[in-house]
Design a protein around this motif. Sequence first.
Motif, short mmCIF file in Angstrom:
data_model
loop_
_atom_site.label_atom_id
_atom_site.label_comp_id
_atom_site.label_asym_id
_atom_site.label_seq_id
_atom_site.Cartn_x
_atom_site.Cartn_y
_atom_site.Cartn_z
N ARG A 67 -38.67 -57.06 5.07
CA ARG A 67 -38.53 -58.38 5.68
C ARG A 67 -39.87 -58.84 6.22
N ASP A 68 -39.96 -60.14 6.34
CA ASP A 68 -41.17 -60.79 6.83
C ASP A 68 -41.20 -60.63 8.35
N ILE A 69 -42.27 -60.05 8.88
CA ILE A 69 -42.32 -59.83 10.33
C ILE A 69 -43.42 -60.66 10.99
N THR A 70 -43.76 -61.78 10.36
CA THR A 70 -44.77 -62.66 10.94
C THR A 70 -44.42 -63.01 12.38
N ARG A 71 -43.16 -63.41 12.56
CA ARG A 71 -42.69 -63.84 13.88
C ARG A 71 -42.78 -62.69 14.88
N GLU A 72 -42.31 -61.52 14.48
CA GLU A 72 -42.35 -60.36 15.38
C GLU A 72 -43.78 -60.02 15.78
N LYS A 73 -44.66 -60.12 14.77
CA LYS A 73 -46.07 -59.83 15.05
C LYS A 73 -46.61 -60.79 16.10
N GLU A 74 -46.22 -62.07 15.94
CA GLU A 74 -46.68 -63.07 16.90
C GLU A 74 -46.18 -62.75 18.30
N ILE A 75 -44.87 -62.39 18.36
CA ILE A 75 -44.28 -62.07 19.66
C ILE A 75 -44.96 -60.86 20.26
N GLU A 76 -45.22 -59.87 19.40
CA GLU A 76 -45.88 -58.65 19.86
C GLU A 76 -47.27 -58.98 20.42
N LYS A 77 -47.94 -59.91 19.73
CA LYS A 77 -49.27 -60.28 20.19
C LYS A 77 -49.19 -61.00 21.53
N LEU A 78 -48.18 -61.89 21.65
CA LEU A 78 -48.00 -62.60 22.92
C LEU A 78 -47.74 -61.61 24.04
N ARG A 79 -46.91 -60.61 23.73
CA ARG A 79 -46.55 -59.60 24.71
C ARG A 79 -47.81 -58.84 25.17
N LEU A 80 -48.62 -58.49 24.20
CA LEU A 80 -49.83 -57.76 24.53
C LEU A 80 -50.80 -58.62 25.33
N ASP A 81 -50.93 -59.88 24.88
CA ASP A 81 -51.80 -60.79 25.61
C ASP A 81 -51.33 -60.93 27.04
N PHE A 82 -49.99 -61.01 27.18
CA PHE A 82 -49.44 -61.16 28.52
C PHE A 82 -49.76 -59.93 29.36
N LEU A 83 -49.53 -58.76 28.77
CA LEU A 83 -49.80 -57.52 29.50
C LEU A 83 -51.26 -57.46 29.94
N SER A 84 -52.11 -57.82 29.00
CA SER A 84 -53.53 -57.77 29.28
C SER A 84 -53.88 -58.73 30.42
N LEU A 85 -53.31 -59.93 30.35
CA LEU A 85 -53.59 -60.94 31.36
C LEU A 85 -53.02 -60.51 32.71
N ALA A 86 -51.77 -60.00 32.66
CA ALA A 86 -51.11 -59.58 33.89
C ALA A 86 -51.93 -58.47 34.54
N SER A 132 -65.08 -55.07 35.00
CA SER A 132 -63.97 -55.91 34.56
C SER A 132 -62.66 -55.28 35.02
N ASN A 133 -61.63 -56.08 35.01
CA ASN A 133 -60.32 -55.50 35.29
C ASN A 133 -59.51 -55.31 34.02
N LEU A 134 -60.15 -55.57 32.88
CA LEU A 134 -59.48 -55.29 31.61
C LEU A 134 -59.67 -53.80 31.34
N GLY A 135 -58.56 -53.08 31.32
CA GLY A 135 -58.69 -51.63 31.22
C GLY A 135 -58.38 -51.05 29.85
N GLU A 136 -58.09 -51.92 28.85
CA GLU A 136 -57.70 -51.39 27.55
C GLU A 136 -58.89 -50.74 26.83
N ASP A 137 -58.57 -49.68 26.14
CA ASP A 137 -59.59 -48.95 25.37
C ASP A 137 -60.36 -49.88 24.43
N THR A 138 -59.63 -50.82 23.80
CA THR A 138 -60.26 -51.68 22.80
C THR A 138 -61.34 -52.55 23.44
N MET A 139 -61.04 -53.03 24.66
CA MET A 139 -61.99 -53.89 25.39
C MET A 139 -63.25 -53.08 25.72
#
Lengths: 505, 130
Positions: A255-274, B82-89
């Motif tokens: 199956r095409d997981i484009t959408r899931e990949k996007e969500i996963e990326k958003l999730r990671l971006d959010f984690l990183s930002l948080a 930085s406060n970015l702690g990920e290995d990739t960063m």
Amino acid sequence: MADLATKKFYIFNQAICKMLGYSRKEFEKLGVRDIHPEKDLPYVLGQFERQSKGAIGENILAENMPVKRKDGSIFYTNISASRVKLAKRMYLMGIFRDITEQRRINKNLEDAKVAARNVLEDLQVEKKSLAYAKAKDEALLASIGDGVVATNQAGKIVLMNKAAGRMLGWSAKQVTGRLFVEVWQVLDEKGNLVPEAKRPVTLALTGKITTTTTTTTTGSGYFYTRKDGTKFPVALTVTPVLVGNKIIGAIDVFRDITREKEIEKLRLDFLSLASHQLRTPLSGTKWLIETIQRGIIGELNPKQKEYINSIYQINERMIRLVSDMLDVLMLESGVTAIKKQEVSVSKIFEELLLMMEPASRDKGIMLCNLLKNHKSFFLETDLQILRSILECFVSNAINYSQSGQKVFLDAKEESDLVVFSVKDSGIGIPKEEQKSIFERFYRASNAKALRPTGTGLGLNIAKMLAEKINAKVSFESQKNKGSIFYLCIPKRSSRGVKEKEKIKN
Amino acid sequence: MNSILIVEDEDFLIRALEDNLTAEGYMVDFAINGEEAVAKIGKKKPSLILLDILMPKSDGFYVLGELKKNPEWKLIPVIVLSNLGEDTMIKQALEMGADDYFVKSQHPIQEVIEKVKDYLEGRKAAKSRP
């Protein structure tokens, strides 16, 4: 021949006597009424009546007429009768033909016909239900949201469902019978073409790998190419089709997981930002308090110093909590990549002792390395993860021991495992709380009392980390006597990896 | 005299760093985003740069990129805070030429100051950027 008026028999042959089971003598005395069953008499006598009223020359043909034998049994005859005038008297001459045999044959024929008809009907019902089943299967296959492509042993496409066609941009008609490698390409996550020999379908067909599965979160993702050359990420399961033990083809469900990949990326971006947003104010507080504590901007009085120290500790606790929680989130989202390498057990102990030394010295606890003669052995695992788990064990051992006590580190080889152990003589874990000790945020009652600032995440993280490297954590503990925590870790992550290494070399 | 450029968008972090570095006798200047940092480096080349990654307008990676381009700037030691702690960063920053990487909340400010001293008093040489 019977008298039309009296209905008595007059002239008859031997055959009729025999047919009915009478002697000639007996038959002479009989009449029409004696040889027909009661229920047919009105019809028979009616015929006599009509004939006597003068409808001349009319031939009567009575088929399937029941006739009664002497013994009362009934059989069937065809009777053809006609009026005869003899010596001025009128007679009805009847010719009887026993049709028992014919009826039997007819009946058999009829039975056979009915049977045949039944079989035919059954067949038709069966055919209909088969057609229905087939249509159902086809409809099912067609409506599966995932793409399904099946190939035969030679790698030629024998089936492609609608979803697969839609995703790949081909119609089933266009590709059936063609080699799958000619229809779409597989790219790895870096966008490099996967050679035919390494494609999951090839691996399944050649029996090298039975089933290939990739999901949204597994590291090694694949891309499929569409008819127009564009690509999309897929999660797939490719399985050989086996009849007996023979591979007759392969099925690729994807199956095409484009959408899931996007969500996963958003999730990671959010984690990183948080993680960034939560840490920034905490690090500001930390550094400003440290600046005050250094006395650069003036001395504090003892009470102020005490309070500032408390605030600092609270802030440190908050930093730990945020950091641990983010670790949990990262672990759960599967971002933490596993990097395997040769790890020397004695070296990791040295590093660990060096790192934990300040904490143990502050608490007056002695760290002892029991590793036999400090002799080293190696294992292949993720160094960072192994170190984090052992750090957690050792810092717990230090935190829950009392000044003057010792903490022992050891490691043993057991067949294909390495068992690490960290032993303390501290407060231990109460028996009734032992089952919960790896739960998130759980802290044993005596641990909370001794050290209120813990996060309750350390062992939970250690356990999750251990799962990542196929290791197991366990412990033995007795309240007020101490605890010993174990980490059982495979020396080699898996045979597959070892073989891969060989190929590389 | 050694001068240090702090590139950081949070005022309270600038102040904490500034107070501690001034106390050690260093000259301190600051920029609140990548562009401003590059402009200030252009005017006066600092002895060392303390560099945040996530900032508005242009981030720390932009600064690392600019430093790499200019042969005169290549050798300025850069410590990423930085406060970015990920290995990739961390990996990306080191690959782009940073000499050290601190996750701010995980290190006392004293450690950062010690690291600065290491570089500026010649106890540690900055790596040359490719």
